[in-house]
Design an enzyme around this catalytic site. Structure first.
Site, PDB file in Angstrom:
ATOM      1  N   LYS A 182       0.848  -1.199   0.000  1.00 51.60           N
ATOM      2  CA  LYS A 182       0.000   0.000   0.000  1.00 51.60           C
ATOM      3  C   LYS A 182       0.877   1.240   0.000  1.00 51.60           C
ATOM      4  O   LYS A 182       1.714   1.425   0.890  1.00 51.60           O
ATOM      5  CB  LYS A 182      -0.858   0.027   1.266  1.00 51.60           C
ATOM      6  CG  LYS A 182      -2.225  -0.593   1.112  1.00 51.60           C
ATOM      7  CD  LYS A 182      -2.896  -0.623   2.460  1.00 51.60           C
ATOM      8  CE  LYS A 182      -4.316  -0.156   2.395  1.00 51.60           C
ATOM      9  NZ  LYS A 182      -4.957  -0.228   3.713  1.00 51.60           N
TER      10      LYS A 182
HETATM   11  C1  E4P Z   1      -8.467   0.418   3.708  1.00 52.92           C
HETATM   12  O1  E4P Z   1      -7.564  -0.228   3.257  1.00 52.92           O
HETATM   13  C2  E4P Z   1      -8.369   1.218   4.950  1.00 52.92           C
HETATM   14  O2  E4P Z   1      -7.498   0.552   5.800  1.00 52.92           O
HETATM   15  C3  E4P Z   1      -9.690   1.330   5.701  1.00 52.92           C
HETATM   16  O3  E4P Z   1     -10.766   0.886   4.927  1.00 52.92           O
HETATM   17  C4  E4P Z   1      -9.888   2.640   6.370  1.00 52.92           C
HETATM   18  O4  E4P Z   1     -11.128   2.619   7.019  1.00 52.92           O
HETATM   19  P1  E4P Z   1     -11.553   3.625   8.175  1.00 52.92           P
HETATM   20  O5  E4P Z   1     -11.993   4.904   7.556  1.00 52.92           O
HETATM   21  O6  E4P Z   1     -12.661   2.923   8.885  1.00 52.92           O
HETATM   22  O7  E4P Z   1     -10.336   3.796   9.053  1.00 52.92           O
END
Ligand code: E4P
Length: 223
Positions: A83
């Site tokens: 990522k």
């Molecule tokens: C995706 O890869 C992110 O880690 C995640 O969906 C973020 O979600 P949040 O807004 O609940 O922290």
């Protein structure tokens, strides 16, 4: 549509993996910090279950640092997707990593133009955060629809991964919009399975089954 679990918790991942509905796992620095464990150990244990797609985020903010971390993470296991954040450095790192055959999940995407850039540098996944946009007073699902349309227009192979999902209606709407993947917290994934009428229906079937005459279990010669 693929369903990923958005967690670094091994108990949650094992439980969902057993159901057969899980296609992958996404982690982020916040989720990893909640576990209080060494990042690499967590990643290796998730991969050892057989999960085919496990997203692991770099924390460097400069391109060279992202490249070093991205190569290191990708070398841990063939199921790791790196990522990278949607920043100029993240775009540059994604371009290089993708050219090396490392699959990148471009994260922290909040606009369709950002998603267009992610596709242009060769990201395998783009992660628009729909819940955080809704929290901000914007329409997260409209962003998913725009990205799906743009990627179709230009036949970009980048897959749309609906992230920051807050409830089952987000999953339903992302599926209708044509998102390739949705990543869900454990609590939301559990809600997809259950319906009160399923529980009531099953209880009634089992109760009625008690009234069905059962065959004698004693063999005739012993009567
Ligand atoms: C995706 O890869 C992110 O880690 C995640 O969906 C973020 O979600 P949040 O807004 O609940 O922290």
């Amino acid at each position: 549509m693929k369903l990923f679990l958005d967690t670094a918790n091994l108990t949650e991942i094992r439980t969902m993996w057993e159901t057969g509905i899980l296609d992958g796992v996404t982690t982020n620095p916040t989720l990893v910090a909640q576990e209080g464990r060494v990042f690499e150990d967590v990643l290796k244990e998730i991969c050892a279950l057989g999960v085919p797609s496990v997203s692991a985020e770099v924390v460097a903010t400069d391109k060279d640092g992202m490249l070093k971390e991205g190569r290191y993470l990708a070398a841990l296991h063939p199921s790791i997707y790196v990522k990278c954040p949607m920043t100029p450095a993240g775009l540059g790192a994604t371009k290089v990593l993708a050219a090396e055959g490392i699959r990148v999940n471009m994260t922290l995407v909040f606009s369709a133009n950002q998603a267009l850039l992610a596709a242009k540098v060769g990201a395998t996944y783009v992660s628009p955060f729909i819940g955080r946009l809704d929290d901000h007073g914007e329409d997260g699902m409209a962003l998913i629809r725009d990205i799906v349309l743009i990627y179709r227009n230009y036949r970009f192979p980048t897959q749309v991964l609906a992230a920051s999902i807050r409830h089952p209606v987000h999953v339903l709407d992302a599926a209708k919009a044509g998102a390739d993947i949705a990543t869900l917290p454990y609590s939301v994934m559990e809600k997809l399975v259950h319906h009160p009428l399923t529980d009531i229906g099953l209880a009634r079937f089992l109760k009625d089954w008690e009234k069905v005459p059962k065959p004698l279990r004693v063999p005739p010669s012993d009567r």
